[in-house]
Scaffold this motif. Sequence first.
Motif, PDB file in Angstrom:
ATOM      1  N   LYS A 302       0.864  -1.182   0.000  1.00 52.78           N
ATOM      2  CA  LYS A 302       0.000   0.000   0.000  1.00 52.78           C
ATOM      3  C   LYS A 302       0.902   1.233   0.000  1.00 52.78           C
ATOM      4  O   LYS A 302       1.732   1.392   0.887  1.00 52.78           O
ATOM      5  N   PRO A 303       0.753   2.109  -0.983  1.00 50.66           N
ATOM      6  CA  PRO A 303       1.650   3.273  -1.070  1.00 50.66           C
ATOM      7  C   PRO A 303       1.364   4.288   0.031  1.00 50.66           C
ATOM      8  O   PRO A 303       0.230   4.463   0.469  1.00 50.66           O
ATOM      9  N   ASP A 304       2.430   4.928   0.480  1.00 52.77           N
ATOM     10  CA  ASP A 304       2.341   6.007   1.466  1.00 52.77           C
ATOM     11  C   ASP A 304       2.483   7.332   0.724  1.00 52.77           C
ATOM     12  O   ASP A 304       3.533   7.624   0.146  1.00 52.77           O
ATOM     13  N   LEU A 308       5.864   8.959  -0.815  1.00 59.67           N
ATOM     14  CA  LEU A 308       5.927   8.992  -2.277  1.00 59.67           C
ATOM     15  C   LEU A 308       5.319  10.292  -2.796  1.00 59.67           C
ATOM     16  O   LEU A 308       4.498  10.291  -3.710  1.00 59.67           O
ATOM     17  N   LYS A 309       5.731  11.406  -2.210  1.00 58.06           N
ATOM     18  CA  LYS A 309       5.149  12.694  -2.600  1.00 58.06           C
ATOM     19  C   LYS A 309       5.530  13.106  -4.015  1.00 58.06           C
ATOM     20  O   LYS A 309       4.858  13.935  -4.626  1.00 58.06           O
ATOM     21  N   ASP A 310       6.619  12.521  -4.548  1.00 59.25           N
ATOM     22  CA  ASP A 310       7.039  12.857  -5.907  1.00 59.25           C
ATOM     23  C   ASP A 310       6.332  12.031  -6.963  1.00 59.25           C
ATOM     24  O   ASP A 310       6.609  12.189  -8.162  1.00 59.25           O
ATOM     25  N   ALA A 390       9.735  -1.738   2.152  1.00 57.56           N
ATOM     26  CA  ALA A 390       8.483  -1.628   2.894  1.00 57.56           C
ATOM     27  C   ALA A 390       7.353  -2.090   1.997  1.00 57.56           C
ATOM     28  O   ALA A 390       7.155  -1.560   0.915  1.00 57.56           O
ATOM     29  N   ALA A 391       6.603  -3.076   2.435  1.00 59.62           N
ATOM     30  CA  ALA A 391       5.531  -3.630   1.615  1.00 59.62           C
ATOM     31  C   ALA A 391       4.246  -2.850   1.746  1.00 59.62           C
ATOM     32  O   ALA A 391       3.397  -2.882   0.889  1.00 59.62           O
ATOM     33  N   LYS A 392       4.069  -2.135   2.866  1.00 59.35           N
ATOM     34  CA  LYS A 392       2.818  -1.415   3.093  1.00 59.35           C
ATOM     35  C   LYS A 392       3.053   0.079   3.276  1.00 59.35           C
ATOM     36  O   LYS A 392       2.349   0.751   4.005  1.00 59.35           O
ATOM     37  N   GLY A 393       4.077   0.575   2.679  1.00 64.84           N
ATOM     38  CA  GLY A 393       4.342   1.996   2.791  1.00 64.84           C
ATOM     39  C   GLY A 393       5.120   2.343   4.037  1.00 64.84           C
ATOM     40  O   GLY A 393       5.532   3.472   4.210  1.00 64.84           O
TER      41      GLY A 393
END
Length: 409
Positions: A302-304, A308-310, A390-393
């Motif tokens: 699950k992306p954070d 991952l603001k870029d 990290a698999a879940k962000g």
Amino acid sequence: MRKYKRIIITLAIILLLVAIWYFFIRKKPVPISFDTTHPAYGHIATSVTATGRIQPVDTVAVGTQVSGTLKYLYVDFNSQVKKGQLLGELDKDLFQAQVDQLRANLQVSQANYSYQQNNFQRQELLYKTGAISKADYDVARNTLEQGKANVASVTAQLQSALKNFSFTEIHSPINGVILNRNVSVGQTVAASFNTPTLFVIAKDITKMQVEASVDEADIGNVADSQRVSFTVDAYLEDVFAGQVQEIRLQPSVSSNVVTYNTIINAPNDNMKLKPGMTANVTIYTAEKDSALLLPVKALKFKPDSVQLKDYIIQSAVYKSPAQRKDTTGKTFKSTARIGSSNYIWLLRGDTLVQKHIRTGLNDNTHIEVLSGLKESDIVVLGVNAGGVVAAKGGTSSPFLPKMGGGRRR
């Protein structure tokens, strides 16, 4: 002049401190990368594990129907025997004496019967001439019938004695191998109430079977003719093949655990398998040789958005039937819902796109993709931030095992 000098020195010190902080103290930004993979075709299977015991397909317990002392023994453990082969003999002396006695009794009864026949013929002539009464005639006839019955009785007793005499010789009922010998020469065997087991013969040890105990939670997935592989402690490097033959309905209960005996055929052409060995069994309940596979790890990512603001993150949005139209304006027809519904994330340039897929078999390492993905898709397994995936962000432990088959991007 001194004032300017102090200012210059102060500025120099400040610049030096800033340089030290920038080059040595400041935490450098960690570049973000993704752990990704492509779906690939391969073999997948779901399985059930159990333990069991190896045993011959067919065994025969050879006993004796008469009591006596074992006088001769012609076979031993592991002896190869043929059908009808003599395995051992009981002491025949008492049985022979009984046969001889009954033969003598038979001769006496036959002689007596012959005499009664002659006497009856004389009494019959006298009766016809009126020399004797009807009562005397009936007595003579009755005596003759008793003599005849006595001959038949002694004959039957002799046949029984001869049969018991034949039982003193123990023959093999089948071709096979002696697995167990329970008697020795000189031992007395008693067959008063139960038939004692003298030998156990395996019919054919090139065809063995495994009697496995399958837990009630797994038995629902097991069916006849499913493929089986198993190992034994004696040959840890060898994997033996078999097939489910039968699931017995009689349950076994031990410590409130219910199991069902499952019979598995196991060819033993190389004669490595021996009766009584413990088998560690794997029953393949479902298999596919050419399935589109994806690591299970992809389903957990699950992306954070902060990390991952870029990147642009596009979540899957449900569309109503009115919205699901193709370029011609026609509404798509819904297909049958097969498999399980899951979501994964695809990497497309600087964009993360959430994708809905339908999945099938799951072996806890890989999962079968039924629809929603192509081999060319780039699937995100996790975020690699500073060497930690990290698999879940979030951040996971670097000591956890990582999925293979991926690539760095």
